[in-house]
Design an enzyme around this catalytic site. Sequence first.
Site, PDB file in Angstrom:
ATOM      1  N   CYS A 149      -1.020   4.187  13.840  1.00 14.47           N
ATOM      2  CA  CYS A 149      -0.330   5.333  14.538  1.00 14.47           C
ATOM      3  C   CYS A 149      -1.234   5.293  16.176  1.00 14.47           C
ATOM      4  O   CYS A 149      -2.300   4.908  15.951  1.00 14.47           O
ATOM      5  CB  CYS A 149      -0.761   6.436  14.098  1.00 14.47           C
ATOM      6  SG  CYS A 149       0.087   6.991  12.502  1.00 14.47           S
ATOM      7  N   ARG A 190       0.807  -0.046  16.910  1.00 13.26           N
ATOM      8  CA  ARG A 190       0.018   0.439  15.740  1.00 13.26           C
ATOM      9  C   ARG A 190       0.815   1.194  14.915  1.00 13.26           C
ATOM     10  O   ARG A 190       0.479   1.617  13.841  1.00 13.26           O
ATOM     11  CB  ARG A 190      -0.822   1.399  16.561  1.00 13.26           C
ATOM     12  CG  ARG A 190      -1.786   0.956  17.556  1.00 13.26           C
ATOM     13  CD  ARG A 190      -2.535   2.038  18.134  1.00 13.26           C
ATOM     14  NE  ARG A 190      -3.584   2.478  17.213  1.00 13.26           N
ATOM     15  CZ  ARG A 190      -4.644   2.081  16.898  1.00 13.26           C
ATOM     16  NH1 ARG A 190      -5.149   1.160  17.570  1.00 13.26           N
ATOM     17  NH2 ARG A 190      -5.574   2.739  16.008  1.00 13.26           N
ATOM     18  N   TRP A 194       2.950   5.436  12.176  1.00 14.49           N
ATOM     19  CA  TRP A 194       2.867   4.584  10.827  1.00 14.49           C
ATOM     20  C   TRP A 194       2.710   5.477   9.377  1.00 14.49           C
ATOM     21  O   TRP A 194       1.517   6.011   9.659  1.00 14.49           O
ATOM     22  CB  TRP A 194       1.971   3.290  10.839  1.00 14.49           C
ATOM     23  CG  TRP A 194       2.236   2.417   9.812  1.00 14.49           C
ATOM     24  CD1 TRP A 194       2.999   1.178   9.707  1.00 14.49           C
ATOM     25  CD2 TRP A 194       1.479   2.413   8.586  1.00 14.49           C
ATOM     26  NE1 TRP A 194       2.641   0.535   8.698  1.00 14.49           N
ATOM     27  CE2 TRP A 194       1.828   1.213   7.986  1.00 14.49           C
ATOM     28  CE3 TRP A 194       0.573   3.035   8.169  1.00 14.49           C
ATOM     29  CZ2 TRP A 194       1.477   0.847   6.431  1.00 14.49           C
ATOM     30  CZ3 TRP A 194       0.013   2.871   6.806  1.00 14.49           C
ATOM     31  CH2 TRP A 194       0.588   1.774   6.015  1.00 14.49           C
ATOM     32  N   ASN A 217      -3.931  10.305  13.973  1.00 15.72           N
ATOM     33  CA  ASN A 217      -3.934   8.996  13.473  1.00 15.72           C
ATOM     34  C   ASN A 217      -5.031   8.804  12.449  1.00 15.72           C
ATOM     35  O   ASN A 217      -6.249   9.091  12.460  1.00 15.72           O
ATOM     36  CB  ASN A 217      -4.687   8.030  14.663  1.00 15.72           C
ATOM     37  CG  ASN A 217      -4.576   6.355  14.038  1.00 15.72           C
ATOM     38  OD1 ASN A 217      -4.291   6.066  13.209  1.00 15.72           O
ATOM     39  ND2 ASN A 217      -5.447   5.773  14.949  1.00 15.72           N
ATOM     40  N   GLY A 218      -4.667   8.364  11.182  1.00 17.91           N
ATOM     41  CA  GLY A 218      -5.624   8.093  10.031  1.00 17.91           C
ATOM     42  C   GLY A 218      -5.242   9.162   8.827  1.00 17.91           C
ATOM     43  O   GLY A 218      -4.105   9.245   8.760  1.00 17.91           O
ATOM     44  N   GLU A 262      -0.996 -18.567   4.533  1.00 20.76           N
ATOM     45  CA  GLU A 262      -0.821 -18.243   5.739  1.00 20.76           C
ATOM     46  C   GLU A 262       0.702 -18.354   6.250  1.00 20.76           C
ATOM     47  O   GLU A 262       1.456 -17.381   6.533  1.00 20.76           O
ATOM     48  CB  GLU A 262      -1.660 -18.648   6.845  1.00 20.76           C
ATOM     49  CG  GLU A 262      -1.239 -18.513   8.212  1.00 20.76           C
ATOM     50  CD  GLU A 262      -1.288 -16.911   8.783  1.00 20.76           C
ATOM     51  OE1 GLU A 262      -1.561 -16.166   7.846  1.00 20.76           O
ATOM     52  OE2 GLU A 262      -0.837 -16.728   9.778  1.00 20.76           O
ATOM     53  N   LYS A 264       3.230 -15.354   6.602  1.00 15.43           N
ATOM     54  CA  LYS A 264       3.718 -15.097   8.022  1.00 15.43           C
ATOM     55  C   LYS A 264       5.276 -15.031   7.709  1.00 15.43           C
ATOM     56  O   LYS A 264       6.134 -14.336   8.079  1.00 15.43           O
ATOM     57  CB  LYS A 264       3.822 -16.248   8.517  1.00 15.43           C
ATOM     58  CG  LYS A 264       3.872 -16.264  10.420  1.00 15.43           C
ATOM     59  CD  LYS A 264       2.341 -15.807  10.933  1.00 15.43           C
ATOM     60  CE  LYS A 264       1.879 -14.658  10.474  1.00 15.43           C
ATOM     61  NZ  LYS A 264       0.516 -14.424  10.673  1.00 15.43           N
ATOM     62  N   GLU A 272       6.265 -11.471   5.894  1.00 13.55           N
ATOM     63  CA  GLU A 272       6.213 -10.459   6.721  1.00 13.55           C
ATOM     64  C   GLU A 272       7.329 -10.307   7.683  1.00 13.55           C
ATOM     65  O   GLU A 272       7.805  -9.187   7.855  1.00 13.55           O
ATOM     66  CB  GLU A 272       4.863 -11.006   7.839  1.00 13.55           C
ATOM     67  CG  GLU A 272       3.465 -10.419   7.302  1.00 13.55           C
ATOM     68  CD  GLU A 272       2.597 -10.858   8.462  1.00 13.55           C
ATOM     69  OE1 GLU A 272       1.636  -9.735   8.700  1.00 13.55           O
ATOM     70  OE2 GLU A 272       2.426 -11.958   8.802  1.00 13.55           O
ATOM     71  N   HIS A 326      -0.136 -25.091 -13.045  1.00 13.04           N
ATOM     72  CA  HIS A 326      -0.547 -23.968 -14.024  1.00 13.04           C
ATOM     73  C   HIS A 326       0.245 -22.667 -13.982  1.00 13.04           C
ATOM     74  O   HIS A 326       0.141 -21.664 -14.186  1.00 13.04           O
ATOM     75  CB  HIS A 326      -2.006 -23.457 -13.580  1.00 13.04           C
ATOM     76  CG  HIS A 326      -2.991 -24.784 -13.774  1.00 13.04           C
ATOM     77  ND1 HIS A 326      -3.220 -25.171 -14.993  1.00 13.04           N
ATOM     78  CD2 HIS A 326      -3.475 -25.740 -13.051  1.00 13.04           C
ATOM     79  CE1 HIS A 326      -3.997 -26.320 -15.160  1.00 13.04           C
ATOM     80  NE2 HIS A 326      -4.167 -26.286 -13.754  1.00 13.04           N
ATOM     81  N   LYS A 351       0.242  -3.420  13.548  1.00 11.44           N
ATOM     82  CA  LYS A 351      -0.908  -4.519  13.952  1.00 11.44           C
ATOM     83  C   LYS A 351      -2.085  -3.912  13.573  1.00 11.44           C
ATOM     84  O   LYS A 351      -2.973  -4.891  13.223  1.00 11.44           O
ATOM     85  CB  LYS A 351      -0.511  -4.580  15.201  1.00 11.44           C
ATOM     86  CG  LYS A 351      -1.386  -5.847  15.853  1.00 11.44           C
ATOM     87  CD  LYS A 351      -0.499  -6.849  16.622  1.00 11.44           C
ATOM     88  CE  LYS A 351      -1.299  -8.249  16.850  1.00 11.44           C
ATOM     89  NZ  LYS A 351      -1.189  -9.290  15.630  1.00 11.44           N
TER      90      LYS A 351
END
Length: 608
Positions: free
Chosen positions: A2, A27, A74, A98-99, A480, A484, A487, A503, A603
């Site tokens: 946020c 954010r 967010w 925010n939080g 990664e 990526k 996402e 396995h 982000k």
Amino acid sequence: MCGIVGIVGTEPVAPLLVDALKRLEYRGYDSAGVATIEDSQLDRRRAEGKLVNLEARLKASPLSGTVGIGHTRWATHGVPNEINAHPHFSDSVAVVHNGIIENFRVLRDELEKDGYSFSSQTDTEVVAHLVSRGLKQGLKPVQAAHEAIKRLEGAFALAILFRDEEDLIVGARNGPPLAIGHGEGKMYLGSDAIALAPFTDRITYLEDGDWCVVHREKAEIFDLEGNPVERVLQRSVGSSLMVDKGNHRHFMIKEIYEQPEVISHTLSHYLDFGDCRTTIGEDLPFNLAEVERISISACGTAYLAGLISKYWFERLAGIPVDIDIASEFRYREMPLKKGGLALFISQSGETADTLASLRYCKENGQHIGAIVNVPESTIARESDAILQTLAGPEIGVASTKAFTCQLSVLVSLAIAVGKARGAIDVQKEKELIRALTEAPRYANKALKLEKQIEKIAADLAKVRHILYLGRDTNYPLALEGALKLKEISYIHAEGYAAGELKHGPIALIDETMPVVVIAPHDRIFEKTVSNMQEVAARGGRIILITDEKGASEVSIDAEHVVVMPDMPEILTPIVYAIPVQLLAYHTALAMGTDVDQPRNLAKSVTVE
Ligand code: G6P
């Protein structure tokens, strides 16, 4: 997450608030809102979805107050819709937050018993009602805000506006960042300096537990008990940095293309290319030679950079490394021997779990090193040593250039630790650094493969599941690659150590399953080739990213082979990140997803 902004200004602030929110959209971006006061009227506009929706609403029905607050969300508590969008009102009070207010249940019950009714599902609304109740009990606005802040538990940054005070915003910080921006006869509040960059570069960061009273002509900061505290006013570098897409279609691709330059900046900050020696250690507040163990904590892509560096630290410096996802580490109660080096890797420098892990290590006598992209961030400020990544602002939610810059710092540090411990001699140091000078050149060559990768991506966009495999440092890179891809394209992808294939994941292989194999021709290339044989034998579709030598030796019938130039092994994680990023980018493009602001992500993650 946020983004928060507040302005006590002299002209209509709604367009300025929206402008700042655009710079804070990284954010969170599931809804947004602004509130202003005009002629003792508190008014707001809110909209579900991205800022364009709020802008449209403001265009149809403008706000003209000269003091106001804004928010881009967010969602944590309550679905992202207009009702749950901030600012939240209670009578004459407006709040953006925010939080997470962790004791909101208790507070909500208490306020409901007092006759307050809630219109949203958010935790934030309790703050508005708490302040409003204080006012009704006869407290002055600043006092009412202070009393309310004292009741809050959890992580929060707040901006509070009062209908009857056209020259006042109260801000508070406990966890997520909040900064005051000092203008001429105007004052600002914002989640970061970049949000305030068009208005001012004179910034004061609040510390945890601080709250502030902001007027046009002055801003005062207090601790939780209400004692005035002094915080440094600093010039922010945020304002001098351009944050736009240039000629690129997305921030992500712009940032991918910036890599040769930012890798070069970062490496040359820590390595003396002339004498081929590392310069890390010369001004550190602890002695690298005395460090016996390194522990690394981070989240997301930053964690994967750490995982790659484990191979470097152990191989080049002969030092054992523990590495954890920060959200696990912080509660693991790991015993730590005093004098160890604890490293925290974070683009934003604000990630809540990484920060909590840092504080745990600090309490347990570790030297704290921060590898961050934002030098004014909380993680940076709480560290003994800041090893900055010189990536410049990264706006795309999927981290690209920050990742390769983190690797650039980490490889430089691994060499420095190796040298300090006598694990590598001057000759080896020179050889490694000479190789690293070539990183930007190889990164440029990797970018030239974009057209071919775009074609491969068109095929990948047709599937629902993809596997990524790699060994050694290419194993974290496989993780990664999968991260990526999922996402930003929303295709399910998993990364595995190639040796682990048999396995479990081998059960998934059939002719519909693409398997991306990252395999430069290194010491264990043959081992990975065997794993590819296992995939091929079961009809799996192989997409091989290798080098010229690897491509000439491999006898497997891969569906696609991306041929990178041959390069020294030390460079491969940094340079091979580029085709991996391009593959995710172009697959997402082919899927038609929102590349820079993928759904449900943000982000900067300042909640647990
Ligand atoms: C979020 C971002 C990721 C990032 C992670 C850690 O999940 O979407 O790109 O890797 O946070 O963020 P940090 O700022 O600590 O590197």
